[in-house]
Write a protein that holds these residues in place. Structure first.
Motif, PDB file in Angstrom:
ATOM      1  N   TYR A  59     -20.370  38.523 -26.284  1.00  0.00           N
ATOM      2  CA  TYR A  59     -21.381  39.521 -26.603  1.00  0.00           C
ATOM      3  C   TYR A  59     -21.675  40.385 -25.376  1.00  0.00           C
ATOM      4  O   TYR A  59     -21.610  39.916 -24.250  1.00  0.00           O
ATOM      5  N   TRP A  87     -20.837  42.276 -30.595  1.00  0.00           N
ATOM      6  CA  TRP A  87     -19.719  41.340 -30.541  1.00  0.00           C
ATOM      7  C   TRP A  87     -18.469  42.086 -30.094  1.00  0.00           C
ATOM      8  O   TRP A  87     -18.124  43.131 -30.645  1.00  0.00           O
ATOM      9  N   ILE A  88     -17.792  41.533 -29.098  1.00  0.00           N
ATOM     10  CA  ILE A  88     -16.591  42.137 -28.522  1.00  0.00           C
ATOM     11  C   ILE A  88     -15.453  41.132 -28.624  1.00  0.00           C
ATOM     12  O   ILE A  88     -15.620  39.960 -28.299  1.00  0.00           O
ATOM     13  N   GLU A  89     -14.291  41.605 -29.064  1.00  0.00           N
ATOM     14  CA  GLU A  89     -13.064  40.805 -28.996  1.00  0.00           C
ATOM     15  C   GLU A  89     -12.020  41.644 -28.284  1.00  0.00           C
ATOM     16  O   GLU A  89     -11.988  42.866 -28.438  1.00  0.00           O
ATOM     17  N   GLN A  90     -11.164  40.971 -27.503  1.00  0.00           N
ATOM     18  CA  GLN A  90     -10.158  41.676 -26.723  1.00  0.00           C
ATOM     19  C   GLN A  90      -8.783  41.105 -27.022  1.00  0.00           C
ATOM     20  O   GLN A  90      -8.645  39.925 -27.299  1.00  0.00           O
ATOM     21  N   ASP A  91      -7.776  41.976 -26.932  1.00  0.00           N
ATOM     22  CA  ASP A  91      -6.407  41.561 -27.220  1.00  0.00           C
ATOM     23  C   ASP A  91      -5.450  42.498 -26.490  1.00  0.00           C
ATOM     24  O   ASP A  91      -5.701  43.700 -26.403  1.00  0.00           O
ATOM     25  N   VAL A 105     -13.511  42.446 -37.189  1.00  0.00           N
ATOM     26  CA  VAL A 105     -12.445  42.893 -36.293  1.00  0.00           C
ATOM     27  C   VAL A 105     -11.056  42.700 -36.908  1.00  0.00           C
ATOM     28  O   VAL A 105     -10.130  43.440 -36.592  1.00  0.00           O
ATOM     29  N   GLU A 106     -10.913  41.752 -37.805  1.00  0.00           N
ATOM     30  CA  GLU A 106      -9.587  41.348 -38.280  1.00  0.00           C
ATOM     31  C   GLU A 106      -8.760  42.508 -38.829  1.00  0.00           C
ATOM     32  O   GLU A 106      -7.577  42.647 -38.529  1.00  0.00           O
ATOM     33  N   ARG A 147      -7.544  44.544 -35.913  1.00  0.00           N
ATOM     34  CA  ARG A 147      -6.558  43.808 -35.120  1.00  0.00           C
ATOM     35  C   ARG A 147      -5.171  43.889 -35.772  1.00  0.00           C
ATOM     36  O   ARG A 147      -4.164  44.057 -35.110  1.00  0.00           O
ATOM     37  N   VAL A 195     -10.032  46.634 -26.967  1.00  0.00           N
ATOM     38  CA  VAL A 195     -11.380  46.081 -26.922  1.00  0.00           C
ATOM     39  C   VAL A 195     -12.051  46.490 -28.227  1.00  0.00           C
ATOM     40  O   VAL A 195     -12.401  47.647 -28.430  1.00  0.00           O
ATOM     41  N   GLU A 236     -17.741  45.509 -32.363  1.00  0.00           N
ATOM     42  CA  GLU A 236     -18.455  45.544 -33.639  1.00  0.00           C
ATOM     43  C   GLU A 236     -19.772  46.266 -33.394  1.00  0.00           C
ATOM     44  O   GLU A 236     -20.597  45.831 -32.601  1.00  0.00           O
TER      45      GLU A 236
END
Length: 84
Positions: free
Chosen positions: A2, A11-15, A29-30, A33, A47, A50
């Motif tokens: 977060y 909410w943060i997701e990284q890839d 996010v899915e 992604r 990055v 949300e």
């Protein structure tokens, strides 16, 4: 993870690896992604953010404007120490 942004936890997701690209999302996010190929993930660091009031983020979308949402993305960029 977060990132705290003016009364909300985003909410943060990284890839991936390489040049960062911030991707604002709404409702998980899915989907986003799966939009980017493995090849792109070798060259870019995605990055996924949300936005407030969606997915795993807190806060309210009520009263949000494009400008305030852009400010949220900018706050995430700064909090993660990403360059321009």
């Amino acid at each position: 993870m977060y990132v705290e942004v003016e009364g909300a936890r985003l909410w943060i997701e990284q890839d991936g690896a390489g040049t960062p690209i911030l991707v604002p999302t709404g409702g998980g996010v899915e989907f986003y992604r799966r939009t980017f190929s493995r090849g792109l993930r070798r060259d870019f660091h995605f990055v996924f953010v949300e936005m407030r009031g969606t997915g795993g983020s807190t806060g309210s979308i009520a009263g949000a404007t494009f400008a305030s949402l852009a400010d949220d993305v900018e706050a995430v960029r700064q909090a993660l120490g990403l360059g321009r």
